[in-house]
Design a protein around this motif. Structure first.
Motif, PDB file in Angstrom:
ATOM      1  N   UNK A 122       0.828  -1.218   0.000  1.00 65.50           N
ATOM      2  CA  UNK A 122       0.000   0.000   0.000  1.00 65.50           C
ATOM      3  C   UNK A 122       0.862   1.268   0.000  1.00 65.50           C
ATOM      4  N   UNK A 123       1.013   1.873  -1.170  1.00 60.88           N
ATOM      5  CA  UNK A 123       1.837   3.080  -1.289  1.00 60.88           C
ATOM      6  C   UNK A 123       1.298   4.229  -0.454  1.00 60.88           C
ATOM      7  N   UNK A 124       0.037   4.146  -0.059  1.00 56.73           N
ATOM      8  CA  UNK A 124      -0.531   5.166   0.834  1.00 56.73           C
ATOM      9  C   UNK A 124       0.331   5.306   2.093  1.00 56.73           C
ATOM     10  N   UNK A 125       0.773   4.167   2.635  1.00 60.01           N
ATOM     11  CA  UNK A 125       1.559   4.201   3.866  1.00 60.01           C
ATOM     12  C   UNK A 125       2.949   4.767   3.625  1.00 60.01           C
ATOM     13  N   UNK A 126       3.423   4.647   2.396  1.00 60.50           N
ATOM     14  CA  UNK A 126       4.759   5.136   2.061  1.00 60.50           C
ATOM     15  C   UNK A 126       4.793   6.627   1.773  1.00 60.50           C
ATOM     16  N   UNK A 127       3.681   7.176   1.228  1.00 60.55           N
ATOM     17  CA  UNK A 127       3.748   8.542   0.721  1.00 60.55           C
ATOM     18  C   UNK A 127       2.647   9.467   1.242  1.00 60.55           C
ATOM     19  N   UNK A 128       1.815   9.003   2.161  1.00 62.28           N
ATOM     20  CA  UNK A 128       0.825   9.879   2.776  1.00 62.28           C
ATOM     21  C   UNK A 128       1.187  10.087   4.242  1.00 62.28           C
TER      22      UNK A 128
END
Length: 415
Positions: A122-128
């Protein structure tokens, strides 16, 4: 009816490409003609060489972008060729493996198109920033931090984080028909963020990485530790050269560490050259081909043909995986298919779903634990035989045909 298989960059032999090509086959088997969409041009025939998968008969839409070094940014526009496919083919299903499809959501709802999101991580956790407290922000997660915390890639990642919200959907469970992921480890991370459970569908073994039917015994193999994966900092080959190899050759003087990696970009070439210098600086003897094995401690090989790679796997005793928080680990699965016991970091999908938290493979957190595990498997024939058998048993459940059958059945049930 058509289905769209949307991926940002098809032109490399990575785990994401393997999964999406496999999904295309599953859709074809289910009666949904696949349409492949991409930001970059790609040559479908390469998939036969890379994975043994033929995708050459499927229509494809490509934007012709050639920013190979900007793969992360290409994800931001993964929706654009899908828009074209919606007009040209009127698909009933879309499979997508990037979260940056916000511009598609209204069209999907209006046309009642079913969307399946496959989450590698989940890129959300990486970039949000709002998820930073979960510990996977790109400056904190070791998988990402190895690559994106030094200049100039720190600037590259910072700018991407600013653009991410403009294109990324919010909660995948609110906009997609089904959310799939690669491992139980990744599923636990997704639940931390969105408080819902995705469907775990492990990636398959490539058809051209068959499970060996003639597993070589401990005594038929040589005292080689083998590693496979592209030359990139998150693979932590430098950590192995600086910390593992010097201690391992003291424990097992005849040991050799063989690293086989792809180096198709200037960044990977630069990292490869850094590894050679690192090994020499650590006092190791370095070779660059299989012919150097007898006279070197470390062999750093680039772009090894698949047949040669499989031969080296068959000759070796142990597979080492050094990446922390690896989302899956296709190289680990391929090594297990050749009867190799595996030693992996106690994190990520390689630990949870391939090593099964220590039931099938050995794990480590620190240097000494890793060296002890490697030395045990290189010198103890009984332990080696036990874990070799367990490796083969585990991968029989993730063959290409079983992946196709599982996904086809899943689609039938949902639709």
């Amino acid at each position: 009816m058509h289905s769209v298989i949307a991926h940002h960059f098809w032109d490399r032999p990575g785990g994401g490409e393997l999964v999406m090509a496999s999904i295309a086959h599953a859709m074809a088997r289910s009666g949904y003609q696949p349409v492949l969409t991409s930001l970059s041009d790609f040559e479908p025939r390469k998939y036969l060489d890379w994975f043994g998968i033929d995708i050459s008969s499927y229509p494809r839409i490509s934007m012709g972008i050639k920013l190979r070094s900007f793969g992360l940014y290409m994800r931001l526009l993964v929706w654009y060729p899908v828009k074209i496919a919606l007009r040209r083919y009127s698909p009933g299903i879309i499979f997508i493996d990037s979260p940056t499809y916000k511009p598609l959501i209204n069209d999907l709802r209006r046309k009642n198109i079913k969307l399946f999101e496959y989450i590698h991580f989940p890129l959300d956790l990486s970039f949000r920033r709002k998820y930073a407290s979960l510990g996977y922000y790109y400056t904190e997660d070791q998988y990402m931090a190895e690559r994106y915390t030094r200049f100039p890639l720190n600037v590259y990642a910072w700018l991407y984080s600013k653009l991410f919200d403009k294109f990324a959907r919010e909660n995948p469970f609110q906009v997609s028909t089904a959310v799939l992921t690669n491992s139980h480890w990744t599923a636990s991370i997704i639940r931390m963020a969105f408080n819902e459970d995705p469907i775990v569908l492990n990636p398959p073994l490539p058809p051209n990485s068959p499970i060996t039917s003639n597993n070589k015994s401990f005594n038929e193999r040589r005292p080689y530790v083998v590693m496979v994966g592209r030359y990139a900092e998150e693979k932590r080959y430098h950590w192995v050269l600086e910390n593992i190899v010097p201690k391992l050759i003291k424990e097992v003087p005849q040991a050799r560490v063989v690293i086989m990696g792809s180096a198709g970009t200037s960044t990977s070439e630069s990292y490869y050259n850094y590894l050679v210098k690192t090994a020499l600086r650590s006092g190791l003897r370095v070779g660059t081909s299989a012919s150097h094995i007898l006279n070197a401690n470390v062999i750093l090989m680039k772009n090894v043909p698949r047949r040669e790679m499989i031969n080296l796997l068959d000759e070796s005793r142990v597979f080492l995986h050094a990446t922390i928080n690896e989302h899956w680990g296709i190289a680990v699965a391929e090594a297990m298919a050749r009867g190799l016991p595996v030693v992996v970091h106690k994190s990520g999908g390689a630990w949870s779903d391939l090593a099964l938290n220590g039931e099938v493979g050995l794990g480590y957190e620190g240097v000494d634990e890793a060296v002890n595990a490697l030395a045990k498997l290189m010198t103890d024939s009984r332990a080696w035989s036990n874990y070799s058998m367990k490796s083969l048993d585990r991968v029989r459940d993730i063959t290409f045909d079983k992946f196709i059958d599982k996904l086809a059945e899943l689609v039938r049930k949902i639709l």
